[in-house]
Design a protein around this motif. Structure first.
Motif, PDB file in Angstrom:
ATOM      1  N   ALA A  61       8.439   6.338  -5.832  1.00 41.35           N
ATOM      2  CA  ALA A  61       7.099   6.501  -6.406  1.00 41.35           C
ATOM      3  C   ALA A  61       6.036   5.938  -5.473  1.00 41.35           C
ATOM      4  CB  ALA A  61       7.013   5.803  -7.759  1.00 41.35           C
ATOM      5  N   HIS A 113       2.161   4.602  -5.871  1.00 40.66           N
ATOM      6  CA  HIS A 113       1.182   4.196  -6.880  1.00 40.66           C
ATOM      7  C   HIS A 113      -0.210   4.194  -6.264  1.00 40.66           C
ATOM      8  CE1 HIS A 113       4.323   2.825  -9.678  1.00 40.66           C
ATOM      9  NE2 HIS A 113       4.983   2.557  -8.564  1.00 40.66           N
ATOM     10  N   ARG A 140      -1.408  15.233  -8.459  1.00 44.06           N
ATOM     11  CA  ARG A 140       0.049  15.175  -8.615  1.00 44.06           C
ATOM     12  C   ARG A 140       0.692  16.503  -8.197  1.00 44.06           C
ATOM     13  NH1 ARG A 140      -1.414  12.465 -13.483  1.00 44.06           N
ATOM     14  NH2 ARG A 140      -0.896  10.258 -13.354  1.00 44.06           N
ATOM     15  N   THR A 150       7.472  10.493  -6.943  1.00 40.76           N
ATOM     16  CA  THR A 150       6.394  10.832  -7.872  1.00 40.76           C
ATOM     17  C   THR A 150       5.122  10.111  -7.453  1.00 40.76           C
ATOM     18  OG1 THR A 150       6.953   9.000  -9.357  1.00 40.76           O
ATOM     19  CG2 THR A 150       7.970  11.148  -9.820  1.00 40.76           C
ATOM     20  N   GLU A 210       2.156   8.122  -9.041  1.00 38.61           N
ATOM     21  CA  GLU A 210       1.708   7.406 -10.234  1.00 38.61           C
ATOM     22  C   GLU A 210       0.248   7.009 -10.015  1.00 38.61           C
ATOM     23  OE1 GLU A 210       3.713   7.170 -12.824  1.00 38.61           O
ATOM     24  OE2 GLU A 210       5.389   8.040 -11.713  1.00 38.61           O
ATOM     25  N   ASP A 248      -3.228   5.174 -11.383  1.00 40.68           N
ATOM     26  CA  ASP A 248      -3.977   4.277 -12.266  1.00 40.68           C
ATOM     27  C   ASP A 248      -5.453   4.612 -12.088  1.00 40.68           C
ATOM     28  OD1 ASP A 248      -1.720   2.847 -13.132  1.00 40.68           O
ATOM     29  OD2 ASP A 248      -1.829   1.510 -11.397  1.00 40.68           O
TER      30      ASP A 248
END
Length: 130
Positions: free
Chosen positions: A30, A32, A47, A63, A65, A67
């Motif tokens: 991932a 972030h 994404r 992936t 992620e 925020d």
């Protein structure tokens, strides 16, 4: 769709980071990100473009992620921090001053990367013979 350009910049940053891990290739699960509300980036579009761009590469299966960082501003008239409202032309609710100083909401940065490094195979030539 500036998400495509942002994905290209993100991949350039990740490739630069990968060079620092050589000779191993990290297995990334991932990435972030912090994305500010005022960047006009659509998280789902970002994404999607990331997933399409990493297919078949060393980042395949990872992936993205995200925020979201809310837009916050400081009123230069009274120094209060507020959440600007586009319906109020982003003006300060306390003094009706125009938004002049953004405190948060323009971020677009990699916060962290979840990864592992594969075990390096032992070099049989390096093992002393008996």
């Amino acid at each position: 769709m500036h998400e495509v350009d942002m994905t290209k910049c993100l991949l350039l940053s990740l490739h630069e980071w990968k060079r620092g891990q050589e000779p191993l290739t990290p297995v990334v699960s991932a990435v972030h990100l912090q994305v500010g509300d005022f960047t006009c980036v659509e998280p789902e579009a970002l994404r999607f473009t990331f997933a399409a761009a990493v297919e078949g590469t060393w980042l395949d299966g990872s992936t993205l992620e995200i925020d979201t960082v809310p837009l916050r501003a400081r009123c230069l008239g009274c120094s209060s921090v507020y959440s600007p409202d586009p319906d109020q032309a982003y003006r300060s609710p306390c003094c009706d001053q125009p938004m002049e100083e953004i405190v948060s909401g323009r971020e677009l940065r990699i916060r962290s990367v979840d990864y592992s490094l594969p075990q390096q195979a032992s070099d049989p030539a390096a093992v002393p013979s008996r």
